[in-house]
Write a protein that holds these residues in place. Structure first.
Motif, PDB file in Angstrom:
ATOM      1  N   ASP A  24      49.730  37.059  37.231  1.00 30.30           N
ATOM      2  CA  ASP A  24      51.170  37.324  37.261  1.00 30.30           C
ATOM      3  C   ASP A  24      51.523  38.750  36.840  1.00 30.30           C
ATOM      4  O   ASP A  24      52.296  39.431  37.524  1.00 30.30           O
ATOM      5  CB  ASP A  24      51.920  36.323  36.371  1.00 30.30           C
ATOM      6  N   GLU A  25      50.967  39.223  35.724  1.00 32.86           N
ATOM      7  CA  GLU A  25      51.297  40.562  35.244  1.00 32.86           C
ATOM      8  C   GLU A  25      50.840  41.628  36.245  1.00 32.86           C
ATOM      9  O   GLU A  25      51.580  42.558  36.559  1.00 32.86           O
ATOM     10  CB  GLU A  25      50.650  40.812  33.880  1.00 32.86           C
ATOM     11  N   ALA A  26      49.640  41.486  36.763  1.00 33.85           N
ATOM     12  CA  ALA A  26      49.129  42.447  37.740  1.00 33.85           C
ATOM     13  C   ALA A  26      49.977  42.432  39.014  1.00 33.85           C
ATOM     14  O   ALA A  26      50.323  43.485  39.551  1.00 33.85           O
ATOM     15  CB  ALA A  26      47.671  42.145  38.067  1.00 33.85           C
ATOM     16  N   ARG A  27      50.304  41.234  39.495  1.00 31.03           N
ATOM     17  CA  ARG A  27      51.141  41.133  40.703  1.00 31.03           C
ATOM     18  C   ARG A  27      52.503  41.779  40.493  1.00 31.03           C
ATOM     19  O   ARG A  27      53.021  42.461  41.375  1.00 31.03           O
ATOM     20  CB  ARG A  27      51.291  39.674  41.130  1.00 31.03           C
ATOM     21  N   ASP A  28      53.085  41.585  39.311  1.00 31.67           N
ATOM     22  CA  ASP A  28      54.376  42.211  39.010  1.00 31.67           C
ATOM     23  C   ASP A  28      54.272  43.730  39.073  1.00 31.67           C
ATOM     24  O   ASP A  28      55.140  44.404  39.636  1.00 31.67           O
ATOM     25  CB  ASP A  28      54.892  41.780  37.635  1.00 31.67           C
ATOM     26  N   LYS A  29      53.198  44.278  38.503  1.00 32.04           N
ATOM     27  CA  LYS A  29      52.998  45.729  38.529  1.00 32.04           C
ATOM     28  C   LYS A  29      52.817  46.235  39.961  1.00 32.04           C
ATOM     29  O   LYS A  29      53.346  47.285  40.332  1.00 32.04           O
ATOM     30  CB  LYS A  29      51.785  46.128  37.691  1.00 32.04           C
TER      31      LYS A  29
END
Length: 191
Positions: free
Chosen positions: A70-75
């Motif tokens: 999730d965090e990587a996809r958001d970035k």
């Protein structure tokens, strides 16, 4: 957006690079236009398997396993926005063609035409799953060298690489978190 022809010197540069590189079209799906041999070796996929597809395919294993990215996809989504940052670097759990997960330290930079339009997205991948600090440092130096060497090739075609080498700074905490995610994924894997 019309397909852009990948210039022969840029293709040659990619093939000579010792680090994993991918070039995606800056269109609605950001599909891959070019990958090199180190990319294929890292992922297990041949270029014919991935060219024309979005790199997000690496986020799902051939058996359908997903990692919580999730965090990587958001970035990445923020980076892909028109007014998003010029570069992004984030660890993301990916899967090789043989279904094995790995932590990919993904670097992406926008390549813009003189008009300001993003034409391509340059990406580099590095497996930090089990890498030692000195290997990451060597990769960072090579990535910096790659970015410096690609700039004149792009200048010849009125394309600018966005951002600075500052993005390459080592993100120890996020890499450690991604390794924990990988360990949990491997522990819970049925195979």
């Amino acid at each position: 957006m019309p397909q852009l022809e990948i210039d022969r010197p840029l293709q040659d540069f990619f093939q000579k690079s010792s680090i994993a590189l991918a070039l995606a079209h800056a269109d609605a799906d950001n599909h891959l236009a070019l990958v090199n041999e180190p990319f294929c070796k890292l992922t297990g996929y041949d270029s014919s398997d991935v060219v024309g597809r979005n790199c997000r395919m690496l986020q799902t294993s051939p058996k359908g396993t997903h990692a919580p990215n999730d965090e990587a996809r958001d970035k990445i989504h923020e980076f892909l926005e028109a007014d998003g940052p010029a570069t992004v670097r984030t660890p993301i759990v990916n899967f090789r063609k043989d279904d094995q997960p790995f932590v990919n330290l993904l670097f992406m930079s926008k390549l813009k035409a003189g008009s300001g339009q993003v034409r391509y997205i340059l990406a580099s991948q590095f497996d930090v799953s089990r890498a030692h600090a000195h290997l990451l440092q060597a990769y960072d130096l090579e990535l910096g060298d790659t970015l410096a060497k690609i700039k004149p090739l792009l200048d010849d075609h009125n394309i600018m690489i966005e951002g600075t080498l500052a993005t390459i700074a080592n993100s120890t905490t996020t890499i450690a978190q991604a390794k924990l995610t990988l360990a949990e994924l491997e522990q819970n894997s049925p195979y």
